[in-house]
Design a protein around this motif. Sequence first.
Motif, PDB file in Angstrom:
ATOM      1  N   GLY A  16       0.433  -8.775  -8.485  1.00 11.75           N
ATOM      2  CA  GLY A  16      -0.811  -9.218  -9.097  1.00 11.75           C
ATOM      3  C   GLY A  16      -0.930  -8.825 -10.555  1.00 11.75           C
ATOM      4  N   SER A  17      -2.093  -9.117 -11.125  1.00 10.95           N
ATOM      5  CA  SER A  17      -2.341  -8.876 -12.550  1.00 10.95           C
ATOM      6  C   SER A  17      -3.682  -8.173 -12.754  1.00 10.95           C
ATOM      7  N   LYS A  64       8.339  -3.760 -20.376  1.00 14.34           N
ATOM      8  CA  LYS A  64       8.708  -4.905 -21.212  1.00 14.34           C
ATOM      9  C   LYS A  64       8.822  -6.177 -20.372  1.00 14.34           C
ATOM     10  N   GLY A  65       8.238  -7.240 -20.878  1.00 17.22           N
ATOM     11  CA  GLY A  65       8.277  -8.517 -20.177  1.00 17.22           C
ATOM     12  C   GLY A  65       7.182  -8.681 -19.142  1.00 17.22           C
ATOM     13  N   ARG A  66       6.473  -7.600 -18.820  1.00 10.99           N
ATOM     14  CA  ARG A  66       5.398  -7.678 -17.823  1.00 10.99           C
ATOM     15  C   ARG A  66       4.019  -7.382 -18.442  1.00 10.99           C
ATOM     16  N   PHE A  67       3.982  -6.471 -19.393  1.00 11.05           N
ATOM     17  CA  PHE A  67       2.726  -6.064 -20.027  1.00 11.05           C
ATOM     18  C   PHE A  67       2.656  -6.607 -21.441  1.00 11.05           C
ATOM     19  N   LEU A  85       2.573  -6.625 -11.331  1.00 12.80           N
ATOM     20  CA  LEU A  85       2.382  -5.195 -11.086  1.00 12.80           C
ATOM     21  C   LEU A  85       3.117  -4.743  -9.839  1.00 12.80           C
ATOM     22  N   SER A  86       3.583  -3.510  -9.875  1.00 14.85           N
ATOM     23  CA  SER A  86       4.259  -2.902  -8.733  1.00 14.85           C
ATOM     24  C   SER A  86       3.607  -1.567  -8.421  1.00 14.85           C
ATOM     25  N   PRO A  87       3.839  -1.010  -7.223  1.00 22.78           N
ATOM     26  CA  PRO A  87       3.243   0.294  -6.892  1.00 22.78           C
ATOM     27  C   PRO A  87       3.607   1.385  -7.899  1.00 22.78           C
ATOM     28  N   THR A 119      -8.974   4.775 -17.056  1.00 25.70           N
ATOM     29  CA  THR A 119      -9.387   3.829 -16.008  1.00 25.70           C
ATOM     30  C   THR A 119      -8.249   3.741 -14.993  1.00 25.70           C
ATOM     31  N   GLN A 120      -8.605   3.801 -13.722  1.00 24.14           N
ATOM     32  CA  GLN A 120      -7.601   3.890 -12.664  1.00 24.14           C
ATOM     33  C   GLN A 120      -7.057   2.509 -12.304  1.00 24.14           C
ATOM     34  N   VAL A 121      -5.744   2.438 -12.195  1.00 26.59           N
ATOM     35  CA  VAL A 121      -5.070   1.234 -11.706  1.00 26.59           C
ATOM     36  C   VAL A 121      -4.282   1.618 -10.455  1.00 26.59           C
ATOM     37  N   THR A 122      -4.541   0.923  -9.369  1.00 23.93           N
ATOM     38  CA  THR A 122      -3.858   1.193  -8.107  1.00 23.93           C
ATOM     39  C   THR A 122      -3.227  -0.096  -7.602  1.00 23.93           C
ATOM     40  N   VAL A 123      -1.918  -0.036  -7.372  1.00 21.48           N
ATOM     41  CA  VAL A 123      -1.183  -1.209  -6.910  1.00 21.48           C
ATOM     42  C   VAL A 123      -0.627  -0.915  -5.524  1.00 21.48           C
ATOM     43  N   SER A 124      -0.995  -1.725  -4.570  1.00 17.04           N
ATOM     44  CA  SER A 124      -0.535  -1.521  -3.194  1.00 17.04           C
ATOM     45  C   SER A 124       0.594  -2.490  -2.868  1.00 17.04           C
ATOM     46  N   SER A 125       1.464  -2.026  -1.979  1.00 14.12           N
ATOM     47  CA  SER A 125       2.625  -2.854  -1.618  1.00 14.12           C
ATOM     48  C   SER A 125       2.311  -3.797  -0.476  1.00 14.12           C
TER      49      SER A 125
END
Length: 125
Positions: A16-17, A64-67, A85-87, A119-125
Amino acid sequence: QVRLVESGGGSVQAGGSLRLSCAVYGYADNRYYMAWFRQAPGKEREGVAGTDMHGRTSYADSVKGRFTISRDNYKNSLYLQMNTLSPEDTAMYYCAADPSNPFRERLSKADFAYWGQGTQVTVSS
């Protein structure tokens, strides 16, 4: 007094983004270098991306390439568009600014005088 206020964090699934924003208060002009950092639990704070007052950018290899970092000098704002995004991207994300040499590329936390609260960023698998 300079103040940085981040927003836009949240929870997202892998792939996701998210788009982070940082509002800058208290600066009379835009002559400062800005960057995004992140800190995961138990890890050091690391530089993610930086931009000078003319919009030239630099990135950590891991993003790089994602952000994409960008700034709007008229709105005194900084942004970070995060895609795919990845975990491993899970962390507290911080906005930082420094007025000493607004054109020198840098991503070391020691080089920044002003910080937001994160600010919290949480990425779930």
